[in-house]
Design an enzyme around this catalytic site. Structure first.
Site, mmCIF file in Angstrom:
data_model
loop_
_atom_site.group_PDB
_atom_site.id
_atom_site.type_symbol
_atom_site.label_atom_id
_atom_site.label_comp_id
_atom_site.label_asym_id
_atom_site.label_seq_id
_atom_site.Cartn_x
_atom_site.Cartn_y
_atom_site.Cartn_z
ATOM 1 N N LYS A 113 26.737 46.006 46.776
ATOM 2 C CA LYS A 113 27.200 47.382 46.911
ATOM 3 C C LYS A 113 26.527 48.068 48.096
ATOM 4 C CE LYS A 113 28.569 48.255 42.107
ATOM 5 N NZ LYS A 113 28.155 48.837 40.834
ATOM 6 N N LYS A 196 41.212 38.422 42.664
ATOM 7 C CA LYS A 196 41.437 38.923 41.307
ATOM 8 C C LYS A 196 42.078 40.311 41.334
ATOM 9 C CE LYS A 196 37.400 41.484 39.904
ATOM 10 N NZ LYS A 196 36.667 41.917 38.734
ATOM 11 N N LYS A 199 40.898 47.264 40.538
ATOM 12 C CA LYS A 199 41.263 48.643 40.889
ATOM 13 C C LYS A 199 41.037 48.909 42.370
ATOM 14 C CE LYS A 199 36.751 49.940 39.335
ATOM 15 N NZ LYS A 199 36.220 49.684 38.028
#
Ligand code: ADP
Ligand code: NA
Length: 329
Positions: A113, A196, A199
């Protein structure tokens, strides 16, 4: 006594998607029979990505409504919103003070991240995220935490913190098992079937949202990327699009993939897509309708979540008091 299970998802999207449904919710619903389950909408975790306040509020409600709509039974399981039980954040502070700086720095999800996010999005909450996750688990005395392989490192940290606390202050926390579950199905993006379904996908057409209406769902499946061949065969490397459609069909219908391959032999992708669309719409329509009903009755949803938080706090407050006492608070 049945084992205690804890699991949660962040309210970071306007709707959960088919990957969340097949990868998590379907398992959660099934596990209610075997475990004393606690399912949480982890809104404090979602704050680490600085959401708009109204969006966070709405997404928290939608996520809770979708847990219920998918079949989480608030009588059998404890369903609540993380911030409604302040014990989670309170225990997280104790655990923060027990976590090494280097140890937290080694978390690969944090490193990913930080690498992905710009400097303006990086914050101490992201760094402490796995510690809050440990608090979520330990404050409920959970001994089972069903997670995917990507969460193994966070679970190991949870175990380390529980053991460290127990060694330093005396037996306080249940040390949870690492229970890596294979998802019922791993669902890929319809437009980019090598990746995959997520969102954070680049195209909204790649994701089937649980709140999509049936027409939209069918259209997205008809427009799914396949390949230039014609043979319906399960081969994720060579035919990721077709394989993804077979996976989705099989997970929802229960029909085996070899049986689907047989039935669609010589029939072409169009037929497969039509049937997959039917299967998906049949499975998701009741979930969507129930979620919309719940969202249309805010008082009822609030009542369920208030009751869930009361139940969660009954247990969490006992565990927290134990931990506070141990450390001298
Ligand atoms: P997203 O990838 O959309 O950000 P999350 O990371 O919030 O989803 O995942 C929430 C839960 O849904 C986790 O249990 C995760 O393993 C599961 N999940 C997410 N995407 C998929 C997918 N495409 N296939 C199967 N399970 C998935
Ligand atoms: Na994710």
């Amino acid at each position: 006594m049945p084992a205690r299970l804890f699991s949660g998802m962040q309210p970071t999207a306007d709707s959960l998607h088919l990957g969340n449904y097949l990868g998590a919710l379907v398992n959660w619903v099934a596990m209610q029979d075997e475990y004393e389950a606690t399912y949480c909408v982890v809104d404090l975790h979602a704050l680490t990505v600085s959401p708009d306040p109204e969006a966070l509020r709405q997404r928290t409600r939608v996520t809770a409504a979708q847990y219920l709509a998918a079949g989480i039974d608030p009588e059998r399981s404890t369903l609540f919103v993380q911030s409604h039980a302040p014990e989670h954040a309170q225990l997280a502070w104790l655990l923060n003070c027990l976590t090494g700086f280097g140890e937290a720095s080694r978390m690969t999800q944090f490193k990913d991240k930080t690498a992905r996010f710009g400097a303006d999005q990086q914050n101490v909450g992201l760094f402490a995220y796995p510690v809050l996750q440990a608090a979520d688990i330990l404050v409920h005395d959970a001994d089972r935490v069903p997670v995917g392989e990507d969460q193994r490192q966070h679970l190991e940290l949870t175990r380390d913190l529980a053991q460290r606390f127990n060694a330093r202050y005396g037996e306080t926390f249940v040390v949870p098992d690492v229970h890596i579950v294979a998802a019922t199905a791993k669902v890929n993006d319809l437009q980019n079937p090598g990746a995959k379904m997520s969102k954070s996908a680049s195209s909204p057409n790649g994701i089937i949202e649980l709140l999509d209406d049936p027409k939209k769902t069918a259209k997205k499946i008809r427009s799914a990327v396949t390949d230039t061949g014609t043979e319906v065969r399960f081969d994720p490397a060579e035919k990721p699009g077709v394989s993804n459609l077979l996976t989705i069909h099989s997970a929802l219908s229960g029909e085996s993939i070899p049986s689907l391959e047989d039935r669609f032999a010589g029939k072409g992708y169009g037929h497969l897509k039509v049937e997959v669309a039917d299967v998906v719409v049949a499975a998701l329509s009741p979930v969507r309708e129930r979620a919309l009903e719940l969202l249309a009755d805010p008082a009822e949803l609030d009542k369920l979540l208030t009751r869930g938080a009361e139940r969660a706090r009954e247990r969490a407050s006992v565990v927290l008091a134990r931990a506070f006492d141990r450390v001298g608070l």
